[in-house]
Design a protein around this motif. Structure first.
Motif, PDB file in Angstrom:
ATOM      1  N   LYS A 185      -0.046   7.391   0.306  1.00  0.00           N
ATOM      2  CA  LYS A 185      -1.270   8.130   0.007  1.00  0.00           C
ATOM      3  C   LYS A 185      -2.500   7.263   0.281  1.00  0.00           C
ATOM      4  O   LYS A 185      -3.485   7.722   0.863  1.00  0.00           O
ATOM      5  CB  LYS A 185      -1.237   8.569  -1.458  1.00  0.00           C
ATOM      6  CG  LYS A 185      -2.330   9.520  -1.856  1.00  0.00           C
ATOM      7  CD  LYS A 185      -2.115   9.991  -3.285  1.00  0.00           C
ATOM      8  CE  LYS A 185      -3.163  10.983  -3.685  1.00  0.00           C
ATOM      9  NZ  LYS A 185      -2.995  11.436  -5.064  1.00  0.00           N
ATOM     10  N   GLU A 186      -2.424   5.977  -0.114  1.00  0.00           N
ATOM     11  CA  GLU A 186      -3.532   5.070   0.165  1.00  0.00           C
ATOM     12  C   GLU A 186      -3.668   4.829   1.665  1.00  0.00           C
ATOM     13  O   GLU A 186      -4.782   4.713   2.180  1.00  0.00           O
ATOM     14  CB  GLU A 186      -3.323   3.739  -0.553  1.00  0.00           C
ATOM     15  CG  GLU A 186      -3.525   3.809  -2.043  1.00  0.00           C
ATOM     16  CD  GLU A 186      -3.170   2.504  -2.729  1.00  0.00           C
ATOM     17  OE1 GLU A 186      -2.523   1.637  -2.100  1.00  0.00           O
ATOM     18  OE2 GLU A 186      -3.544   2.347  -3.894  1.00  0.00           O
ATOM     19  N   ALA A 187      -2.548   4.736   2.366  1.00  0.00           N
ATOM     20  CA  ALA A 187      -2.587   4.519   3.813  1.00  0.00           C
ATOM     21  C   ALA A 187      -3.243   5.698   4.519  1.00  0.00           C
ATOM     22  O   ALA A 187      -4.000   5.512   5.477  1.00  0.00           O
ATOM     23  CB  ALA A 187      -1.183   4.285   4.350  1.00  0.00           C
ATOM     24  N   LEU A 188      -2.965   6.906   4.051  1.00  0.00           N
ATOM     25  CA  LEU A 188      -3.623   8.077   4.641  1.00  0.00           C
ATOM     26  C   LEU A 188      -5.118   8.066   4.344  1.00  0.00           C
ATOM     27  O   LEU A 188      -5.934   8.457   5.185  1.00  0.00           O
ATOM     28  CB  LEU A 188      -2.979   9.364   4.125  1.00  0.00           C
ATOM     29  CG  LEU A 188      -1.595   9.683   4.687  1.00  0.00           C
ATOM     30  CD1 LEU A 188      -1.027  10.930   4.025  1.00  0.00           C
ATOM     31  CD2 LEU A 188      -1.648   9.856   6.189  1.00  0.00           C
ATOM     32  N   GLY A 189      -5.503   7.607   3.140  1.00  0.00           N
ATOM     33  CA  GLY A 189      -6.919   7.476   2.814  1.00  0.00           C
ATOM     34  C   GLY A 189      -7.597   6.440   3.699  1.00  0.00           C
ATOM     35  O   GLY A 189      -8.716   6.644   4.170  1.00  0.00           O
TER      36      GLY A 189
ATOM     37  N   HIS B 126     -12.918   7.565   1.212  1.00  0.00           N
ATOM     38  CA  HIS B 126     -11.910   8.528   0.767  1.00  0.00           C
ATOM     39  C   HIS B 126     -11.411   8.107  -0.612  1.00  0.00           C
ATOM     40  O   HIS B 126     -11.142   6.928  -0.848  1.00  0.00           O
ATOM     41  CB  HIS B 126     -10.755   8.579   1.775  1.00  0.00           C
ATOM     42  CG  HIS B 126      -9.856   9.746   1.587  1.00  0.00           C
ATOM     43  ND1 HIS B 126      -8.831   9.739   0.680  1.00  0.00           N
ATOM     44  CD2 HIS B 126      -9.839  10.961   2.182  1.00  0.00           C
ATOM     45  CE1 HIS B 126      -8.201  10.901   0.730  1.00  0.00           C
ATOM     46  NE2 HIS B 126      -8.796  11.663   1.635  1.00  0.00           N
ATOM     47  N   PRO B 127     -11.266   9.054  -1.544  1.00  0.00           N
ATOM     48  CA  PRO B 127     -10.870   8.685  -2.912  1.00  0.00           C
ATOM     49  C   PRO B 127      -9.477   8.059  -3.012  1.00  0.00           C
ATOM     50  O   PRO B 127      -9.204   7.318  -3.946  1.00  0.00           O
ATOM     51  CB  PRO B 127     -10.926   9.997  -3.691  1.00  0.00           C
ATOM     52  CG  PRO B 127     -11.232  11.065  -2.727  1.00  0.00           C
ATOM     53  CD  PRO B 127     -11.566  10.470  -1.416  1.00  0.00           C
ATOM     54  N   ASP B 128      -8.591   8.321  -2.065  1.00  0.00           N
ATOM     55  CA  ASP B 128      -7.238   7.760  -2.132  1.00  0.00           C
ATOM     56  C   ASP B 128      -7.139   6.376  -1.499  1.00  0.00           C
ATOM     57  O   ASP B 128      -6.115   5.711  -1.622  1.00  0.00           O
ATOM     58  CB  ASP B 128      -6.235   8.688  -1.437  1.00  0.00           C
ATOM     59  CG  ASP B 128      -6.072   9.997  -2.166  1.00  0.00           C
ATOM     60  OD1 ASP B 128      -6.296  10.014  -3.394  1.00  0.00           O
ATOM     61  OD2 ASP B 128      -5.717  11.000  -1.518  1.00  0.00           O
ATOM     62  N   ALA B 129      -8.173   5.939  -0.814  1.00  0.00           N
ATOM     63  CA  ALA B 129      -8.126   4.658  -0.113  1.00  0.00           C
ATOM     64  C   ALA B 129      -8.174   3.504  -1.110  1.00  0.00           C
ATOM     65  O   ALA B 129      -8.645   3.654  -2.236  1.00  0.00           O
ATOM     66  CB  ALA B 129      -9.281   4.552   0.872  1.00  0.00           C
TER      67      ALA B 129
ATOM     68  N   ILE C 162       0.838  -1.189   0.000  1.00  0.00           N
ATOM     69  CA  ILE C 162       0.000   0.000   0.000  1.00  0.00           C
ATOM     70  C   ILE C 162       0.883   1.253   0.000  1.00  0.00           C
ATOM     71  O   ILE C 162       1.921   1.279   0.642  1.00  0.00           O
ATOM     72  CB  ILE C 162      -0.952  -0.043   1.208  1.00  0.00           C
ATOM     73  CG1 ILE C 162      -2.029   1.011   1.096  1.00  0.00           C
ATOM     74  CG2 ILE C 162      -0.207   0.091   2.495  1.00  0.00           C
ATOM     75  CD1 ILE C 162      -3.151   0.795   2.088  1.00  0.00           C
ATOM     76  N   THR C 163       0.508   2.242  -0.758  1.00  0.00           N
ATOM     77  CA  THR C 163       1.288   3.471  -0.807  1.00  0.00           C
ATOM     78  C   THR C 163       0.936   4.351   0.387  1.00  0.00           C
ATOM     79  O   THR C 163      -0.065   4.130   1.062  1.00  0.00           O
ATOM     80  CB  THR C 163       1.004   4.247  -2.109  1.00  0.00           C
ATOM     81  OG1 THR C 163      -0.366   4.646  -2.118  1.00  0.00           O
ATOM     82  CG2 THR C 163       1.314   3.402  -3.332  1.00  0.00           C
TER      83      THR C 163
END
Length: 162
Positions: free
Chosen positions: A54-58, A97-100, A51-52
């Motif tokens: 950005k995805e982790a923050l999402g 969230h769109p980045d998740a 997981i990136t």
């Protein structure tokens, strides 16, 4: 004065440290052609990348939102609420969230129930199990997206003197 020697061929010690040493000198090395795979075989053999950030923050944002919504639901429900009432409130829409990396996109209409099931958590059937789920989600939401950086400082006991 030292003279500079230039080599026309690369040597095995000039390659990266994680590249295996070739069996023969570079001038005799053979070229390996990549094998052709069908798209279906390539997709089956592909493993998912980590997981990136950005995805982790999402994901963290989703967990924080879920914690807030579940806390609001627990405050609204009575202590002796029926399992049907709890499940009915969990069918409320949930904004992803769109980045998740959640498999359902925000436009597809995720619910609190589908998000909880996708995470593998048991569905709450009592007020107490709802409070336990809130505690679990809260703990996951507080975890840093990159992991635990405590190292030895986070150990419960100091190492034995040696």
């Amino acid at each position: 004065m030292l003279s500079t020697i230039t080599h026309t061929e690369s040597h095995w010690y000039d390659t990266l440290f994680h590249t295996p040493k070739p069996d023969r000198p570079p001038s005799q090395a053979t070229t390996i052609e990549p094998t052709a795979q069908s798209a279906a075989a390539a997709s089956e053999s592909r493993t998912y990348a980590p997981i990136t950030f950005k995805e982790a923050l999402g994901e963290r944002h989703n967990l924080q939102t879920l914690t807030t919504k579940l806390t609001d639901i627990a405050a609204q429900l009575a202590v002796n609420a029926t399992p049907q009432a709890i499940l009915a409130t969990l069918r409320a829409p949930f904004d992803i969230h769109p980045d998740a990396s959640f498999p359902i996109r925000p436009s597809e209409g995720a619910t609190l129930e589908s998000f909880i099931r996708a995470k593998g958590w048991p569905m709450p059937t009592t007020h107490r199990s709802l409070l336990e789920l809130i505690t679990t989600v809260k703990q996951h939401a507080l975890t840093h997206p990159l992991g635990n950086f405590g190292g030895a400082l986070s150990w419960s006991m100091p190492p034995e003197p040696g």
